[in-house]
Write a protein that holds these residues in place. Structure first.
Motif, short mmCIF file in Angstrom:
data_model
loop_
_atom_site.label_atom_id
_atom_site.label_comp_id
_atom_site.label_asym_id
_atom_site.label_seq_id
_atom_site.Cartn_x
_atom_site.Cartn_y
_atom_site.Cartn_z
N ALA A 43 0.83 -1.21 0.00
CA ALA A 43 0.00 0.00 0.00
C ALA A 43 0.87 1.26 0.00
O ALA A 43 0.61 2.20 -0.76
CB ALA A 43 -0.93 -0.01 1.22
N ILE A 44 1.90 1.27 0.83
CA ILE A 44 2.79 2.44 0.88
C ILE A 44 3.55 2.58 -0.43
O ILE A 44 3.69 3.67 -0.97
CB ILE A 44 3.77 2.32 2.07
N ALA A 45 4.07 1.45 -0.96
CA ALA A 45 4.80 1.48 -2.23
C ALA A 45 3.92 1.99 -3.36
O ALA A 45 4.36 2.80 -4.20
CB ALA A 45 5.34 0.09 -2.56
N SER A 46 2.67 1.54 -3.41
CA SER A 46 1.74 1.98 -4.46
C SER A 46 1.41 3.45 -4.30
O SER A 46 1.27 4.18 -5.30
CB SER A 46 0.45 1.15 -4.38
N ASN A 47 1.30 3.90 -3.05
CA ASN A 47 1.06 5.30 -2.79
C ASN A 47 2.21 6.15 -3.31
O ASN A 47 2.00 7.22 -3.91
CB ASN A 47 0.88 5.51 -1.29
N LYS A 48 3.45 5.68 -3.11
CA LYS A 48 4.62 6.41 -3.61
C LYS A 48 4.64 6.44 -5.14
O LYS A 48 4.98 7.45 -5.75
CB LYS A 48 5.91 5.77 -3.09
#
Length: 246
Positions: A43-48
């Motif tokens: 989720a964090i990687a996709s947000n970035k």
């Protein structure tokens, strides 16, 4: 994991639209992805990934309108990159359970920060621009690399309180967001946490959300975007807590 990816596109649009105008769109899209069952690191990687594209395109749009001091923005970038890379490296070595617990706590803190910031009055500068304290952006970048939501709010207030205009502050914020998100995305991608399906779906929505917000920024600047964002995020955080507990 069965994820309705079209939901992610809608989430990306709403979060980036509100986040571009008021800062902190991650307070919507991160808990939303967790509620859909996306692993915390992914989720964090996709947000970035999505923020890398939406932030650059929105910055470029404002820069073409000559509303941003490019020299000033680029002078801050090295500090943001150092912070973003450091935060992402720390997160990549944390277990999903620990990072999820940290994320929930940080979501609450970021939401409280967003609510409290919305109550502060803007300083009167009489047309003068106050100098920026550059090491601050290492900390903000690290927070973005490790987690994310609340980072844009901190940036927006740092620029507005220094005397920059609303639109200029958006441009400077989007440039620093691009820098920290790009370097932290590279870290997450190298560590194998990125899912292209999640990232692309979220990125498409984020792109159109940012562009729509920029077209309407001057007309909608008077609205209480931080309060709107806070209402969204409080609801999502409570719902996420209840889902995890029960």
């Amino acid at each position: 994991m069965e994820t309705p990816y079209y939901y992610l596109t809608v989430i990306g649009f709403i979060a980036t639209f509100i986040g571009t105008l008021g800062g902190g769109g991650g307070l919507i899209n991160l808990p939303s992805m967790l509620l859909l069952g996306v692993p915390i690191h992914t989720a964090i990687a996709s947000n970035k990934f999505s923020n890398t594209f939406s932030s650059f395109t929105s910055f470029y749009t404002i820069w073409k309108k000559q509303q941003v001091n490019l020299k000033l923005g680029l002078s801050i970038v090295p500090f943001t990159i150092i912070g973003g890379g450091t935060g992402a490296l720390l997160a990549s070595f944390l277990t999903e359970e620990i990072l999820l617990k940290m994320a929930l706590v940080l979501l609450v803190i970021a939401t409280i920060l967003n609510i409290s910031k919305s109550k502060l009055k803007k300083k009167e500068h009489n047309g003068t621009i106050a100098p920026l304290y550059y090491p601050t952006y290492i900390g903000i970048g690290a927070f973005d690399g490790l987690f994310g939501p609340g980072q844009a709010t901190l940036l927006m207030h740092s620029f507005i309180n220094a005397g920059h205009s609303f639109l200029t502050s958006i441009g400077l914020t989007r440039l620093q967001t691009f820098a920290s998100c790009f370097i932290s995305f590279l870290v997450y991608f190298t560590m194998g946490y990125f899912d292209w399906r999640v990232g692309v779906a979220l990125g498409i929505g984020s792109f159109f959300g940012a562009q729509t917000a920029l077209k309407l920024a001057n007309r909608l600047a008077f609205l209480p975007w931080q309060k709107i964002l806070s209402a969204f995020s409080v609801f999502l955080i409570i719902y996420l807590f209840l889902k995890i507990l029960y």
